[in-house]
Scaffold this active site. Structure first.
Site, mmCIF file in Angstrom:
data_model
loop_
_atom_site.group_PDB
_atom_site.id
_atom_site.type_symbol
_atom_site.label_atom_id
_atom_site.label_comp_id
_atom_site.label_asym_id
_atom_site.label_seq_id
_atom_site.Cartn_x
_atom_site.Cartn_y
_atom_site.Cartn_z
ATOM 1 N N LYS A 173 0.851 -1.193 0.000
ATOM 2 C CA LYS A 173 0.000 0.000 0.000
ATOM 3 C C LYS A 173 0.882 1.236 0.000
ATOM 4 O O LYS A 173 1.616 1.490 0.948
ATOM 5 C CB LYS A 173 -0.885 0.026 1.245
ATOM 6 N N GLY A 226 7.193 5.232 7.803
ATOM 7 C CA GLY A 226 6.251 6.324 8.046
ATOM 8 C C GLY A 226 6.526 6.964 9.388
ATOM 9 O O GLY A 226 7.649 6.882 9.911
ATOM 10 N N THR A 230 2.522 6.236 14.028
ATOM 11 C CA THR A 230 1.887 5.171 13.242
ATOM 12 C C THR A 230 2.621 3.854 13.464
ATOM 13 O O THR A 230 2.001 2.798 13.612
ATOM 14 C CB THR A 230 1.895 5.505 11.730
ATOM 15 N N GLU A 248 10.634 1.722 9.819
ATOM 16 C CA GLU A 248 11.520 2.858 9.494
ATOM 17 C C GLU A 248 10.724 4.117 9.782
ATOM 18 O O GLU A 248 9.784 4.441 9.059
ATOM 19 C CB GLU A 248 11.916 2.804 8.016
ATOM 20 N N CYS A 282 13.261 11.985 5.540
ATOM 21 C CA CYS A 282 13.497 11.581 6.931
ATOM 22 C C CYS A 282 14.951 11.810 7.338
ATOM 23 O O CYS A 282 15.257 11.886 8.516
ATOM 24 C CB CYS A 282 13.123 10.117 7.099
ATOM 25 N N GLU A 383 9.530 16.318 15.144
ATOM 26 C CA GLU A 383 9.807 16.244 13.708
ATOM 27 C C GLU A 383 8.853 17.182 12.964
ATOM 28 O O GLU A 383 7.631 17.034 13.062
ATOM 29 C CB GLU A 383 9.605 14.804 13.213
HETATM 30 P P1 NAD Z 1 2.299 8.050 8.082
HETATM 31 O O1 NAD Z 1 2.766 7.269 9.257
HETATM 32 O O2 NAD Z 1 1.144 8.954 8.279
HETATM 33 O O3 NAD Z 1 1.874 7.080 6.882
HETATM 34 C C1 NAD Z 1 2.774 6.166 6.298
HETATM 35 C C2 NAD Z 1 1.980 5.049 5.645
HETATM 36 O O4 NAD Z 1 1.288 4.332 6.653
HETATM 37 C C3 NAD Z 1 0.901 5.531 4.674
HETATM 38 O O5 NAD Z 1 0.809 4.631 3.602
HETATM 39 C C4 NAD Z 1 -0.350 5.478 5.525
HETATM 40 O O6 NAD Z 1 -1.525 5.345 4.789
HETATM 41 C C5 NAD Z 1 -0.076 4.261 6.360
HETATM 42 N N1 NAD Z 1 -0.811 4.206 7.634
HETATM 43 C C6 NAD Z 1 -1.265 5.226 8.399
HETATM 44 N N2 NAD Z 1 -1.923 4.759 9.473
HETATM 45 C C7 NAD Z 1 -1.879 3.404 9.400
HETATM 46 C C8 NAD Z 1 -2.389 2.345 10.211
HETATM 47 N N3 NAD Z 1 -3.084 2.589 11.311
HETATM 48 N N4 NAD Z 1 -2.157 1.085 9.837
HETATM 49 C C9 NAD Z 1 -1.448 0.812 8.722
HETATM 50 N N5 NAD Z 1 -0.964 1.767 7.890
HETATM 51 C C10 NAD Z 1 -1.162 3.051 8.234
HETATM 52 O O7 NAD Z 1 3.570 8.814 7.541
HETATM 53 P P2 NAD Z 1 3.626 9.867 6.332
HETATM 54 O O8 NAD Z 1 3.054 11.138 6.833
HETATM 55 O O9 NAD Z 1 3.098 9.251 5.098
HETATM 56 O O10 NAD Z 1 5.201 10.010 6.124
HETATM 57 C C11 NAD Z 1 6.004 10.872 6.850
HETATM 58 C C12 NAD Z 1 6.743 10.150 7.949
HETATM 59 O O11 NAD Z 1 7.503 9.075 7.397
HETATM 60 C C13 NAD Z 1 7.750 11.028 8.656
HETATM 61 O O12 NAD Z 1 7.675 10.808 10.045
HETATM 62 C C14 NAD Z 1 9.082 10.551 8.132
HETATM 63 O O13 NAD Z 1 10.186 10.764 8.974
HETATM 64 C C15 NAD Z 1 8.814 9.094 7.954
HETATM 65 N N6 NAD Z 1 9.777 8.506 7.026
HETATM 66 C C16 NAD Z 1 10.735 7.666 7.514
HETATM 67 C C17 NAD Z 1 11.693 7.116 6.664
HETATM 68 C C18 NAD Z 1 12.752 6.178 7.179
HETATM 69 O O14 NAD Z 1 13.371 5.523 6.357
HETATM 70 N N7 NAD Z 1 12.987 6.080 8.473
HETATM 71 C C19 NAD Z 1 11.643 7.420 5.309
HETATM 72 C C20 NAD Z 1 10.653 8.286 4.842
HETATM 73 C C21 NAD Z 1 9.722 8.819 5.707
#
Ligand code: NAD
Length: 479
Positions: A173, A226, A230, A248, A282, A383
């Site tokens: 997804k 993400g 989450t 991650e 990130c 963040e």
């Molecule tokens: P998010 O956590 O809101 O969403 C990430 C993904 O998870 C999306 O596909 C979302 O639909 C899904 N999701 C949300 N709630 C969920 C649930 N309850 N169950 C299952 N899936 C769910 O994050 P975002 O806003 O899309 O991305 C930004 C974040 O991602 C920032 O915190 C950033 O630091 C992090 N990030 C981390 C890395 C890494 O490698 N560590 C890389 C890129 C981004």
């Protein structure tokens, strides 16, 4: 353009017929719809994946490798098209999508096309016991991959490539905020000959579609990138089922600058590490710590360089900073700028929205530099994930290290110095998964990638990813 789910090699509508709007952030307008898939769609994908598994898991490595190389080639053939789609969906400059996001998506497939043919497992001869042990690394079955919006195709493929290469079938997804290039990848996979059901892409909200993937007991592992909140929620659902989890998560990365560094290289790189992709990486160095002897010089010259960045229409070639990904995210980032002065900070540059010609409703923000007095302030501890960096000075190594480690996050750190002893001290003592010395975001895909503390659990990349997506089994033969 309306998006469909990709299940069993076919493009299908969501069973319950629910859709979400998809926005083009550069103009703030809806330009299509995506499925808001439910549990039923996830079950359909699961059935397809389960059916495909027995054949795919026994496909020769050579065959897998050839399909992966073909996918990589097709991604590169469609570079311009995919970069334009990514830019439209996400708001990032088209030049960035073309130089980084899409080539990296191709590299992810090409890398695992090679890696899978080199992956090996251990053997241990139990000398004196007349026994030999070896480890079988078998695919897990059906696994779930969930990715964020900041580097859409780049991170989506970073997960699904090792999962599939290792012989698993996948339910993936992408973020509902940026679904387009994952959708387009379905077509590419079919064209490259990836068998039906090996990769299934379901679109929708995290709280419905994502949650259904995480909660399904037959999905054996979850690879998630993400936000930290989450990730914690996902762990609370998946851990009691003993699923394998790779998380991650967020970061608040220190960029530590010593006076003995190669100054010009540092300055140029710091502009990039602060604001590339509108600061929505990130790994961006969002907390800048500068040795006090060069603090004023750096401040002046950094502001000058940042003031030269062009905020503009992402489809124009000379744009450095495009639109933020959504209106909601723009508001979140601005809320931090709003509290800066209350926290004793001083906005040195930026801080305001930008109106871009012909894109008046887009989500644009100036690159913003805030001088802070205290590392404990929210601006330095939470963040922000936008084009906002903070800066403060430090006196010595001890203070710099303490400031860098004073964070709940531990994803990456950047260190600028030419002192070898200092480099090694910091390399050992920084509480992060990655330390870049005199560079930033130089990636070798063989290295373990991931964070410490609240930045995650587990590592991606190279053999680490192939280990995650396989179950090791010890076989002991007595002879
Ligand atoms: P998010 O956590 O809101 O969403 C990430 C993904 O998870 C999306 O596909 C979302 O639909 C899904 N999701 C949300 N709630 C969920 C649930 N309850 N169950 C299952 N899936 C769910 O994050 P975002 O806003 O899309 O991305 C930004 C974040 O991602 C920032 O915190 C950033 O630091 C992090 N990030 C981390 C890395 C890494 O490698 N560590 C890389 C890129 C981004």
């Amino acid at each position: 353009m309306n998006i469909k789910n990709y299940i069993n090699g076919e493009f299908v509508n969501p069973i319950k017929g629910n859709y979400l709007d998809n926005y083009n952030p550069s103009i703030g307008k809806i330009y299509g719809q995506i499925p808001n898939s439910t549990k039923e769609d996830v079950v359909l994908a699961l059935e397809a994946a389960e059916k495909a598994f027995s054949k795919w898991s026994t496909t020769t490595l050579d065959e897998r490798s050839k399909i992966f190389s073909k996918i990589a080639d097709l991604i590169l053939e469609k570079l311009d098209f995919l970069a334009a789609a990514e830019s439209k969906d996400n708001g990032k400059p088209i030049s960035l999508a073309k130089a980084v996001d899409i080539p990296r998506a191709a590299s992810n497939f090409q890398f695992f096309a090679n890696a899978i043919t080199q992956f090996s497992s251990e053997a241990h001869e139990s000398v004196g016991l007349n026994a030999i042990n070896f480890t079988l690394r078998q695919p897990l079955g059906v696994v779930g991959c969930i990715s964020p919006w900041n580097l859409p195709l780049y991170l989506f493929t970073w997960k699904i490539a090792p999962a599939i290469a290792a012989g698993n079938c996948v339910i993936a997804k992408p973020s509902e905020v940026t679904p387009m290039t994952a959708y387009l990848l379905g077509e590419i996979c079919t064209e490259a000959g990836l068998p039906k059901g090996v990769l299934n892409i379901v679109h929708g909200l995290g709280t419905s579609t994502g949650q259904a993937i995480v909660a399904h007991p037959k999905i054996k592992a979850i690879s998630f990138t993400g936000g930290t909140k989450t990730g914690a929620h996902i762990a609370s659902i998946a851990a009691p089922m003993f699923k394998k989890l790779s998380l991650e998560l967020g970061g608040k990365n220190p960029n530590i600058i010593f006076a003995d560094c190669d100054y010009d290289k540092m300055l140029e790189t710091t502009v990039r590490s602060s604001f590339t992709n509108q600061g929505q990486i990130c790994l961006c160095g969002s907390r800048i710590f500068v040795e006090e002897t060069i603090y004023e010089k750096f401040k002046k010259e950094f502001i000058k360089k940042v003031s030269e960045l062009k905020v503009g229409n992402p489809s124009e070639k000379n744009t450095n900073i495009g639109a933020l990904v959504s209106h909601q995210h723009l508001e979140k980032v601005k809320s931090y700028i709003d509290i800066a002065e209350k926290e004793g900070g001083k906005i040195l540059f930026g801080g305001d929205s930008v109106t871009v010609k012909n894109c008046e409703n887009g989500y644009y923000l100036q690159p913003t530099i805030i001088e802070v007095q205290n590392n404990k302030c929210k601006l330095n501890q939470e963040e922000i994930f936008g084009p906002v960096v903070t800066m403060m000075s430090f006196k010595n190594d001890k203070e710099a290290l303490a400031l860098a480690n004073e964070s709940k996050y531990g994803l990456s750190a950047t260190l600028w110095t030419n002192n070898l002893n200092r480099t090694m001290q910091f390399a050992k003592q920084l509480q992060t998964g990655i330390v870049w010395v005199n560079t930033w975001m130089l990636r070798d895909l063989r290295t373990p990638f991931g964070g410490a503390k609240d930045s995650g659990v587990g590592r991606e990349g190279g053999f680490e990813a192939l280990r995650f997506f396989t179950e090791p089994k010890n076989i002991c033969i007595k002879y």
